[in-house]
Each structure stands twice: as C-alpha cells, then as structure tokens.
Design an enzyme around this catalytic site. Structure first.
Site, short mmCIF file in Angstrom:
data_model
loop_
_atom_site.label_atom_id
_atom_site.label_comp_id
_atom_site.label_asym_id
_atom_site.label_seq_id
_atom_site.Cartn_x
_atom_site.Cartn_y
_atom_site.Cartn_z
N SER A 130 0.82 -1.21 0.00
CA SER A 130 0.00 0.00 0.00
C SER A 130 0.85 1.26 0.00
CB SER A 130 -0.90 0.01 1.24
OG SER A 130 -1.54 1.25 1.40
N GLU A 132 0.10 3.75 1.65
CA GLU A 132 0.05 4.30 3.00
C GLU A 132 1.34 4.03 3.78
OE1 GLU A 132 -2.30 6.07 4.66
OE2 GLU A 132 -3.57 6.23 2.88
N TYR A 154 -2.94 0.32 10.10
CA TYR A 154 -3.01 -0.33 8.80
C TYR A 154 -1.67 -0.25 8.08
CZ TYR A 154 -3.98 -0.79 3.80
OH TYR A 154 -3.92 -1.14 2.47
#
Length: 356
Positions: A130, A132, A154
């Site tokens: 990801s 992120e 996450y």
C-alpha cells in the site's frame, strides 16, 4: 491451464483480477471467509460462462487467521500463482481495530508464506502492499526507494508484510512481488471509502434520498487510479523472470475537495466553498443549500496529507500504462453507476420497499 489462487476475491480488486485471469484462460480459485452475510455480488456474474456454470472458477472457505485452512487449500489446489489481496483495508477503521488489522494484514501473511513453505509449493506470489506505507515522508513523490513512515495501524501492518515477504524471498528463494498500489477506485469500491462515499451520497441527493454529505480532511491529496487498470499490473509482476517490487500509480494527485467538485458536476451541481477548517461547507451555487459539511469524527489521530506515486519502474520494466483511465473519466464512471443504484432505490421506496 495455469491455476491462480486469490485471497480477497469478493472485494473490489479480487473481482477485477478474477475477471482478468479468467479472460487469460486461468483456472481461478478464490478464498472466502465464512460469514453470516452472503456478499458475493461483485463476482456473481463470473459464475456463468456461455449460460453454463463456470467450472474454471471455484470458491473455497479459508481465512488468513486460520493456518490449517491455508495449508489445506494449498495442498489441494497447488496454484501456479497466488495473489494475496485479503486484508482489513480501511485505514480509518484500523485505528479502532489495531489488533485485528495487524492479525490479518501482518501475521496473516506469515501464515500464508509458511503454508507455501510447508507444502513445498513452487509458486509465484503477489502481495498487495500500500501507498500508506510511505506516510508523511517529505518527498515530492514516492517510489520504490522512498523510506517508509507509516501513520496508521493499517500502514504499520503493511510495512511488516513488506519486510517479511522480502525476507522470505531472500531466505527461501521464493518468487514474491510487492505492489505498492496507490489509491484505486471503481464502481465496485466499498461505500465506506471516501471516493465511493462521495459518489453514492451525491447520487442519492439527486433522487431526494439524502440531504448532506459529511467528510473529513478536504485537503488530503491522493493519487487516484482505476482498480481495473491496476490488476493488470499485479499479473505483469508475476510474468517477469525475476521477482521485484513496484509502485503502481498514475503520477498525479488530487484533493478530496476536487473529487467532490467533479462528482457534484455529474448531477449538475456547481459547488462553492465557504468557511475554513471544521467550518468549511460545500454549497450548491444555484440553490444556496449546504450539501457538504466537515465532521471531526472523520479525522484520524495521525493522517497522511499527500501521496503521489512515481510509476516509472512499472512503466519501464512491466510495460504497464498508468493512465488508461483518467481521473475525470473514473469519477464519471462511478457517478453513472451510483446514479443507477440511487434511481433503483428511489423507485423501490415509492413502491414501499425498504433499503438498509
């Protein structure tokens, strides 16, 4: 025929990937969790082929939290390729469920990799990483060489999954690729993600089903692409002679505010903005009605202000094209789909059918 195993097949990415692989002639096996809700609408259309049951698509019960189920599935299927897309994928929810998020997104990867090792399976493995992970590292854009600075449970779990897959690749010679996928959307996106929340809410306003849309950080900028384009990149990674890691992105970003403005135009609303911070409102220029407000509940304890991917490596090595579907076209596509759903809901209500 090649056999591919997809975890998270009922999700947005899993459904598009299943379509893509079936078109390539694969036998596709999907891992699904046992739940009380039967939510497989994204892949229902794949069950039939030429009017007959599609015998190249099979679903099997399993869970990244259940190592024995993973061993059983791998021993039975012996897939040529594995695409691990299953995750607790909502960044905001990860703050409320950090333990569960880590158990699935981090420890679940170890269970799956160890199952491959125990079965002595020679397979190619794709891990959905990801954007992120990069967090708030001060860089104009993020590439494979950008240091990590995760800003949510996450993202921390995804960072762990990257390092553990890299370790298994080096320690055991496994063919493992990580795809750092930046935000990718579609009409199949879940409604609790901000992109789909915007298009669905505005579509419902068009038919008088909703009055306001509540959002969090309007200034957050993301690199938004089309999920269907991105699954091709996953497949391309596993067709290379050597495993590697790739950023998959469009190379341009837009704010949540811009997303809302373009989506509103899809229902004939010209948005103007008044106020600042928590008091900012999105107002319909014609009717002067406030249709968007900022709600502090949607702000995260730590957030990432801007993400912008550099897909040069994927373009050069994979031959992947990052802008098949442009930002405006993506929003138009999502709005058209949600307008049909909202119209159907409005018709159902007039007939006395309750939704939700």
């Amino acid at each position: 025929m090649k056999k591919a195993l997809i975890t998270g097949i009922t999700g947005q990415d899993g459904s598009y990937l299943a379509e893509f692989l079936l078109d390539k002639g694969y036998h596709v096996y999907g891992v699904i969790r046992r739940t009380s809700l039967f939510k497989r609408h994204r892949i229902e259309h794949l069950y039939l082929f030429d009017g007959q049951h599609n015998d190249r698509l099979k679903l099997m019960y399993g869970d990244l939290n259940d190592a024995s189920s993973l061993n059983r599935i791998l021993e039975k299927v012996k897939p040529d390729e594995i695409y691990n897309l299953a995750a607790q994928s909502h960044v905001g929810i990860s703050f409320q469920m950090p333990e569960y998020t880590t158990n699935v997104n981090a420890l679940g990867i170890i269970r799956l990799l160890d199952a491959i090792k125990e079965v002595k399976l020679k397979t190619k493995f794709y891990q959905a990483s990801s954007s992120e992970i990069f967090g708030s590292f001060p860089a104009k854009s993020q590439s494979e060489a950008t240091p990590f600075h995760p800003r949510s449970p996450y993202a921390c779990a995804k960072a762990f999954s990257f390092y553990i897959t890299q370790n298994y690749r080096e320690a055991y010679g496994m063919f493992i690729c990580n795809g750092f996928l930046f935000n990718h959307e579609s009409p199949r996106r879940s409604e609790n993600f901000v992109s789909r929340k915007i298009t669905m809410s505005l579509a419902r306003m068009k038919f008088g089903l909703q009055k306001k849309l509540l959002l969090g950080n309007l200034n957050a900028r993301r690199d938004w692409g089309y999920a269907k384009d991105y699954v091709e990149a996953m497949w391309l990674m596993l067709q290379q002679p050597k495993p590697d890691d790739y950023v998959i992105a469009t190379g341009e970003n837009h704010s949540v505010r811009e997303f809302a403005e373009l989506a509103a135009k899809g229902i004939g609303i010209d948005l103007i903005w008044k106020g600042k911070g928590l008091n900012e409102k999105g107002i319909d220029r014609r009717t002067k009605k406030t249709i968007i407000e900022v709600d502090p509940d949607y702000f995260r304890p730590t957030d990432v202000e801007t993400l912008l991917g550099n897909p040069d490596k994927a373009v050069k090595k994979l031959g992947w094209k990052p802008k098949k579907t442009l930002f405006k076209e993506l929003i138009r596509m999502m709005m058209e789909s949600d307008l049909k759903l909202a119209e159907h809901e409005a018709l159902g209500r007039r007939m006395g059918i309750k939704y939700g």
